[in-house]
Design an enzyme around this catalytic site. Structure first.
Site, mmCIF file in Angstrom:
data_model
loop_
_atom_site.group_PDB
_atom_site.id
_atom_site.type_symbol
_atom_site.label_atom_id
_atom_site.label_comp_id
_atom_site.label_asym_id
_atom_site.label_seq_id
_atom_site.Cartn_x
_atom_site.Cartn_y
_atom_site.Cartn_z
ATOM 1 N N GLU A 141 0.811 -1.224 0.000
ATOM 2 C CA GLU A 141 0.000 0.000 0.000
ATOM 3 C C GLU A 141 0.847 1.279 0.000
ATOM 4 O O GLU A 141 0.909 2.012 0.994
ATOM 5 C CB GLU A 141 -0.960 0.019 1.200
ATOM 6 C CG GLU A 141 -2.035 -1.045 1.103
ATOM 7 C CD GLU A 141 -3.139 -0.887 2.152
ATOM 8 O OE1 GLU A 141 -2.917 -0.211 3.165
ATOM 9 O OE2 GLU A 141 -4.222 -1.449 1.955
ATOM 10 N N GLU A 312 -6.570 -7.819 -0.492
ATOM 11 C CA GLU A 312 -7.026 -7.924 0.899
ATOM 12 C C GLU A 312 -8.532 -7.683 0.905
ATOM 13 O O GLU A 312 -8.985 -6.584 0.577
ATOM 14 C CB GLU A 312 -6.329 -6.881 1.781
ATOM 15 C CG GLU A 312 -4.814 -7.031 1.818
ATOM 16 C CD GLU A 312 -4.137 -6.000 2.724
ATOM 17 O OE1 GLU A 312 -4.839 -5.296 3.481
ATOM 18 O OE2 GLU A 312 -2.895 -5.902 2.658
HETATM 19 C C1 GAL Z 1 -4.408 -2.627 5.004
HETATM 20 C C2 GAL Z 1 -2.978 -3.075 5.149
HETATM 21 C C3 GAL Z 1 -2.860 -4.316 6.016
HETATM 22 C C4 GAL Z 1 -3.694 -4.185 7.252
HETATM 23 C C5 GAL Z 1 -5.110 -3.935 6.836
HETATM 24 C C6 GAL Z 1 -6.073 -3.862 7.987
HETATM 25 O O1 GAL Z 1 -4.454 -1.258 4.756
HETATM 26 O O2 GAL Z 1 -2.408 -3.350 3.896
HETATM 27 O O3 GAL Z 1 -1.515 -4.509 6.359
HETATM 28 O O4 GAL Z 1 -3.204 -3.133 8.023
HETATM 29 O O5 GAL Z 1 -5.186 -2.720 6.144
HETATM 30 O O6 GAL Z 1 -7.378 -3.639 7.536
#
Ligand code: GAL
Length: 647
Positions: A141, A312
């Site tokens: 990110e 994710e």
């Molecule tokens: C994303 C990040 C992850 C984790 C996640 C939690 O922004 O890439 O490492 O922090 O959020 O929702």
């Protein structure tokens, strides 16, 4: 088509094999690892401990899982920061942003670039040809936690170099920026500072250039990592996991260096972050807004030139929004299928198991900390079973409608909003939603890209219309609709000669002679051409001989155009936007429209049509009950999904 984010370094080694076996049970094939593992990979300068990571990858590979390996550059360890404090970023008040969380680096630090290249090389060399490694993710990110812009001495030095390259002489820069204003002229590039920490507003052209410069730095940093990975890991894909609604750097050029774009989809967390009012936040609190994830799906499909993942996927409540509700039952499944319907190759959940320690201990995983499947884990398993039944999904076809999305426009409007709530991403989001409410699929397009094949193209706002963009519009035979502040500025942040819409005046002979921002509560009614509604936030006064399809109460034109090209002189409320978009897509472009309820959306993937019901009442799909349903049936339950094959 499912994946998961896994942190073997968080768990006892004797859990790994069992975890891997259970991942397969859920239907997972890809496991992303190691993006935060630097302190375990290189516990001391130059001393590498690969053993545990070798065994973790082997364990996953032995279970038939494919690994997405990451470079660990989002979390440089303490020893590195202590040795090289010059890698730390600096905020706009001159304060160093220190060690203690993550992303504590500046893209301009030469030490950081060297260290990043070094660790990337080590990891890529070690695992580049490992059988289990299917692909790579660079960093994690880019820009998260406001880390694109940094204002330390090395940032300023790099900015000066960037300016030298762009302007060649200080005279050209002074002219471009209009530095004569407030006696800002400089005699050399060495006199330029970061455009922050002044008494009041700094020069907008300088700020725009600072954003462009910083954006270029992010792209160059990614390119550096991609180059190293490709050298050591031929035949594997490279991706980066972007964020939703994030505009601090231009994603289009960075995407060109990737094989696959991916993004991190947190529909409930993001709802708390995007500009929505409280009523909307309450209404969609446990499902999210039906256009929120899809807007980003469609954007990243374009950034990845057709290839994209969700890296994710929110699996339950997150920890980082102001409020963190539990998704309604069915939503984790719905979000997963929705991504697939928009063309995702893989939906990867964050994370395998909730961590009982540290910052994200309140963030759900597919498993609870006690190693039992969470409700989200059960829904992911259901998706896995359903995917096993449906088999491979067909390719995504071109949508009939394109939306031109531009990162620089976000910067222009943030630098001089003129009205506090003129937020570009929100405008684009609302326009996108208006199209999808009519049952149509949308492609996002970079300004200047070919518009061939689209029946309609909407441009919610395009602050600076480049030569390439103007040509693409001129060459298009689609129905075109431009929104407020399109063509409002030149590349150098000036009002164009001959007034806005600048380069668009060839297409749309009109002049914007005056503009007003409208504070909440102020609206201006618009009527005519079967349309009615108001503009809010923003209104323009047009002078033109073009036919007016709708007018403001004072008689001045609100929507003008002919020959399939239109300009809307304000920020439309929902009713006006709906009317204008329906008229464009239906009457002008001749597209078949399906008026959907607020809570329902459709999306096609090849010959499959998907329906998603975000609401609390059943919805009956307007298709004959052919029995050709792959998922669900003609009656789509609340939080339900249906998928049918069109003849
Ligand atoms: C994303 C990040 C992850 C984790 C996640 C939690 O922004 O890439 O490492 O922090 O959020 O929702």
């Amino acid at each position: 088509m499912l994946g998961v984010c896994y942190y073997p370094e968080h768990w006892p080694e004797d859990w790994w094999a069992e975890d891997a076996r259970r991942m397969r049970e859920v239907g997972i094939s890809f496991v992303r690892i190691a993006e935060f593992a630097w302190s375990r990979i290189e516990p001391e300068p130059g001393r590498f401990d690969w053993g545990w990571l070798d065994r973790a990858i082997d364990t996953l590979g032995a279970a038939g899982l494919k690994v997405v390996m990451c470079t660990p550059t989002a979390t440089p360890p303490k020893w590195l920061v202590d040795r090289h404090p010059d890698i730390l970023p600096v905020d706009e008040h001159g304060r160093v942003r220190g060690f203690g969380s993550r992303r504590h680096t500046s893209f301009s630090s030469r030490t950081w670039l060297r260290e990043s290249a070094r660790i990337t090389e080590e990891v890529a060399r070690r695992y580049g040809s490992h059988d289990a490694v299917a692909g790579w993710q660079t960093d994690n990110e880019f820009g998260c936690h406001d880390t694109v812009l940094s204002y330390g001495p090395e940032d300023v030095a790099a900015f000066r170099d960037w300016l030298r390259h762009r302007y060649q002489t200080p005279g050209v820069l002074n002219e471009a920026w209009g530095s004569v204003f407030w006696s800002m002229e400089v005699a050399g590039f060495g006199e330029i500072d970061a455009p922050v920490a002044a008494v009041t507003e700094t020069n907008p052209a300088a700020r725009l250039d600072y954003w462009r410069f910083a954006s270029d730095q992010v792209a160059a940093y990614n390119r550096m990592q991609v180059g190293i990975i490709r050298q050591h890991s031929p035949g594997r894909f490279v991706t980066h996991n972007f964020m939703g609604f994030f505009q601090d750097f231009d994603h289009w050029p960075l995407g060109e260096d990737l094989d696959i774009a991916s993004w991190d989809s947190y529909p409930l967390g993001a709802l708390e972050k995007i500009a929505a009012d409280d009523a909307e936040r309450v209404r969609w609190a446990r499902t999210s807004h039906p256009d929120l994830a899809p807007f980003n799906h469609d954007l990243y499909r374009a950034v990845g030139r057709g290839r994209w993942w969700v890296m994710e996927q929110q699996p339950g409540p997150v920890n980082w929004a102001d409020w963190n509700p539990v998704p309604k039952p069915g939503m984790v499944r719905l979000w997963s299928w929705e991504a697939l319907a928009h063309g995702a190759e893989v939906v990867s959940y964050f994370r395998w198991r909730q961590a009982p320690f540290a910052q994200e201990q309140m963030h759900a995983g597919l498993n609870r900390p006690d190693r039992k499947l969470s409700p989200g884990g059960a829904e992911a398993t259901q998706v896995g079973e359903e995917l096993a039944r449906t088999g491979a999904l067909p390719a995504t076809a071109k949508a009939p409608v394109a939306l031109v999305f531009d990162y620089e426009t976000a910067w222009f409007h943030r630098i001089q909003p003129q009205g506090q709530d003129f937020r570009y991403a929100e405008l684009a989001f609302r326009w996108y939603g208006a199209i999808r409410r009519l049952g149509l699929d949308v492609d996002m397009v970079r300004p200047g890209a070919s518009l061939a094949g689209y029946r309609a193209v909407v441009v919610p706002s395009l602050a600076h219309v480049s030569e390439a963009a103007a040509q693409a519009f001129a060459a298009s035979d689609a129905a075109l609709l431009f929104g407020p502040r399109s063509g409002a500025k030149t590349r150098d942040f000036r009002i164009p000669d001959g007034l806005p819409p600048g380069a668009l005046r060839h297409l749309l002979p009109l002049q914007v002679i005056q503009v007003a921002s409208l504070r909440p509560g102020l609206t201006e009614p618009v009527t005519g051409g079967g349309l009615s509604g108001t503009v809010q936030r923003w209104r323009e006064w047009l002078e033109t001989d073009l036919p007016a399809l709708a007018r403001f109460a004072d008689g001045t034109p609100a929507l003008v155009g002919d020959k399939g090209r239109f300009y809307l002189a304000g920020w439309p409320d929902e009713a006006l936007l709906h009317g204008v978009v329906a008229d464009l897509l239906g009457r002008v472009a001749g597209l078949p429209l399906t008026e959907l309820p607020d809570e329902v959306r459709l999306r096609r993937r090849g010959d499959l049509t998907f329906a998603f019901n975000y609401g609390d009442t059943e919805w009956t799909a307007p298709v004959p009950d052919t029995g050709r349903y792959l998922l669900g049936g003609p009656v789509v339950a609340p939080q339900g999904v249906a998928c049918w094959r069109t003849a």
